[in-house]
Enzyme design. Sequence first.
Site, PDB file in Angstrom:
ATOM      1  N   ASP A   1       0.858  -1.395   0.116  1.00 47.99           N
ATOM      2  CA  ASP A   1      -0.015   0.073   0.020  1.00 47.99           C
ATOM      3  C   ASP A   1       0.749   1.244  -0.021  1.00 47.99           C
ATOM      4  O   ASP A   1       2.164   1.264   0.314  1.00 47.99           O
ATOM      5  CB  ASP A   1      -0.893  -0.064   1.114  1.00 47.99           C
ATOM      6  CG  ASP A   1      -2.116   0.692   0.962  1.00 47.99           C
ATOM      7  OD1 ASP A   1      -2.108   1.521   0.050  1.00 47.99           O
ATOM      8  OD2 ASP A   1      -3.012   0.605   1.717  1.00 47.99           O
TER       9      ASP A   1
ATOM     10  N   GLU B   1     -17.738   9.857   4.235  1.00 49.49           N
ATOM     11  CA  GLU B   1     -17.275   8.586   4.687  1.00 49.49           C
ATOM     12  C   GLU B   1     -16.268   8.249   3.756  1.00 49.49           C
ATOM     13  O   GLU B   1     -16.760   8.143   2.244  1.00 49.49           O
ATOM     14  CB  GLU B   1     -18.096   7.770   4.860  1.00 49.49           C
ATOM     15  CG  GLU B   1     -19.142   7.300   3.966  1.00 49.49           C
ATOM     16  CD  GLU B   1     -20.202   6.192   4.277  1.00 49.49           C
ATOM     17  OE1 GLU B   1     -20.086   5.229   5.015  1.00 49.49           O
ATOM     18  OE2 GLU B   1     -21.271   6.099   3.445  1.00 49.49           O
TER      19      GLU B   1
END
Length: 894
Positions: A275, A637
Amino acid sequence: MAFAKTLLLIGASLTTVAAQAQTGPTSAPAPQVSAVRAEADRMATAMVARMTLAEKYDQLLNVAPAIPRLGVPAYNWWTESLHGAIGTLPTTNFPEPIGLAATFDAPLVHDVAGTISTEVRALHTLRTQTGRTGRIGTGLDTWSPNINIFRDPRWGRGQETYGEDPFLTAHMGVAFITGMQGPNADLPNVIATPKHFAVHSGPESTRHKANVFVSPHDLEDTYMPAFRAAIVDAKANSIMCAYNRVDGQPACASDLLLKDHLRGAWGFQGYVVSDCDAVKDISDSHKYAPDGATAVAAAVKAGVDNECHTQTLNDTAGLEDRYKEAVQRGLISEGDIDRTLVRLFSARYRNGDLPGLAGRTAGAVPVSQIDTPEHRALALAASEKSLVLLKNNGVLPFKQGLRIAVIGPLGDATRVLRGNYSSELSAPPISVVDGLKQAMPGATVTVVPFGKSFTDGDRVPTSALRTPDGKPGLLARYYNPVQTPPKQFAPGTFRDVTKAMRFSTKPIVTRREADVSGGNLDLAKVSDHHRTVWTGFLVPPASGAYRLGMNGSGSLMFDGKPLVEAAGSYGSLATFKDVTLEAGRRYPITVTTDAHIGGGANLVWKRISANPDADLRAAAADADVLVAAVGLTSDLEAEETPVKVPGFEGGDKTTLDLPPDQQAMLEAAKATGKPLVVVAMNGSPINLSWAKDNAAAIVEAWYPGEAGGLAVGNVLSGNVNPGGRLPLTFYKSLADLPPFGDYDMTGRTYRYFTGTPVYPFGYGLSYTSFAYAPLALTPAAGGAEQGLAVATEVTNTGKRAGDEVVQLYLSFPDVPGAPKVALRGYQRVTLAPGEKRQVTFTLSPRDLSAVSTDGTRMVMAGQYRVHIGGGQPGTDVPVRSATFKAAQSAPLPL
């Protein structure tokens, strides 16, 4: 048909695993290397052998520069396509993955992924034509799907997942990966990269430094099944390791994850990518390694092959120096570097980025295969199948001729449709109000503007823009720098150097564009560093109050005066100013933005009301029914954002309740006495208890993609019978749940939650009804522990055609570690009125298994109960049950 064959092969592999399991939980045998992969490895080995050591270091990051003397073009491993390809051309935007999971239709997800794969390949063709092969979104690999378990409703990225259940997530992940890669994993169309491995699901604010402790039971029972299926069954060619630590070791330097499970037990042959900044975090955030060189060494030794580093976004020089230092200090060897590069170059030969591999068909996918009518039709079908009818007192489906008032901040919204990890460009998005108008031409459909809201920020559409000569869109002019920019920037100098850049007074490209967007990557003459100026007119369709502004960084001149100066960071909300506009009037606008490799701006707006309560009452007086479009957006969100507003912080939610202004509107709508239909648009569970008690109907619409409003219109009108099911438990309050940062599964998800949910996992209604015949159970020849076939007959007992999601759940022997109930099969079937269908599930030993407290997966000896119906047993849906017994325990391999 191809997907059905895939499922048969998966079932066969699980049967083989079951036979091996008689000797206990052992690692899987070493996989056989196919002739194609062996040849690709040989070619990669030969290529790597020709590289200098300096050239090798450069290839270890997500931006791999060209090696002209070897005929190797630049390659960027950073490509995203979670639910649609992301590029500078309009691509097809499908429902957010949580909505795809709600379809309970794995073949559909397989087709969606195949369509996305086609568009990713077409974007690769475009980038090859324009020479932009080193930029994000140009590769023949993709960092999708996200198969983390959505264990807590606060997590902002849960919308990217397939929900809370390991079995459903595994099946959806397999469907996506096989659709993306194509029928031959050794010659993938586009390499899939399941993520984030592993035990990763928030909070966003602590992800770079969190040390997640997980029990052996929860690791095997909850967090690993989907990743195992992705590697063993779907044969994903890549995997992404996560930011967090797991039991003390960073996920990207984890022996447990990368050695014991991934390359050991599962026999993974592909490459591991980190990542973005996860390798950097090993030293900087986790303090697991003392410096950068030691951090990269720890990652390489554990098995990471490719490092995503966010400073590649700024073309920062010297990022490869950490690898050079690690070799010089003896922390890793050149042989370690060669091993990683052979994996990476083998992948590039096998996906066709590098030519010459026998069997790899030549020929690029044409750019014309992006956003085709067929792709748009699939996006609509996927959206329709994702919608979940949660309540209906008979008001639905609507009758033609109704007077419908659409209320709420999302009634005319379009940004909400896309969800996160999606292209800002797609086919023209269809809002709820416009979808109702299309679906119900005989109805009177009006929209009632809402007040100012954190959900505001829709792109100004082409229909409201005109070029200086009156054509749809805006006139865009691109200006290159006066001096040639550096290819790389010394660390820490990017901001100062780019701020000092001056641009030509003569545009290098002038063209008409649909709106304000960053479309430069399809223009070969435009520099990576450039200024864009859009000019034309804003022509509002209706008079009234508006919020007008920008996302990103740039300036907006409106009606001859400066209006907005935006300097938003990644993930920040739009910058707005209030204006009053007159319908049909042509307001001159100029938008200017400087883009440096990335960045740019979008022109956004929202029509609002100065007195929303009075407008609501007036609209209700003239309406037969109120449709309230409420919920969240993926700007609230989201993934690690700077946003901090009531209910949201850093991307995560701090409450399950709707924003207070929306809740107040619902209560005001109820007080009018008119039937209230709630359409919820969100990527995570919200508290629907008030709506459950007060609304006439509720439809959960998720973030439904480009055609979401039309899908909602088709369901509310009855043109489509809803058949989606919840892939999540909808709770009432955060007080019902353990702390967010606690990864123990006790008290979480339907498998271990002991409270009463507002709506349970697997729940969903229809406009028709279904009945089930008694179950027929057929154990395998060696006994039920070796496998079990379960059959029933499903009948549509109503007067309408509809889809039923036939769900199979198991209740396990009373053994510590076993869940109270668990999904172990599902089939979505379409039945005409009165039609009957035989439905059969063949359960493998792995399907029948549970996990003991010490982390051993096994078919547990004792009595089981199998349930088949339209939802979980005990949730007020028709369910048939039967019992069977496993005579002995049968351990399974990792």
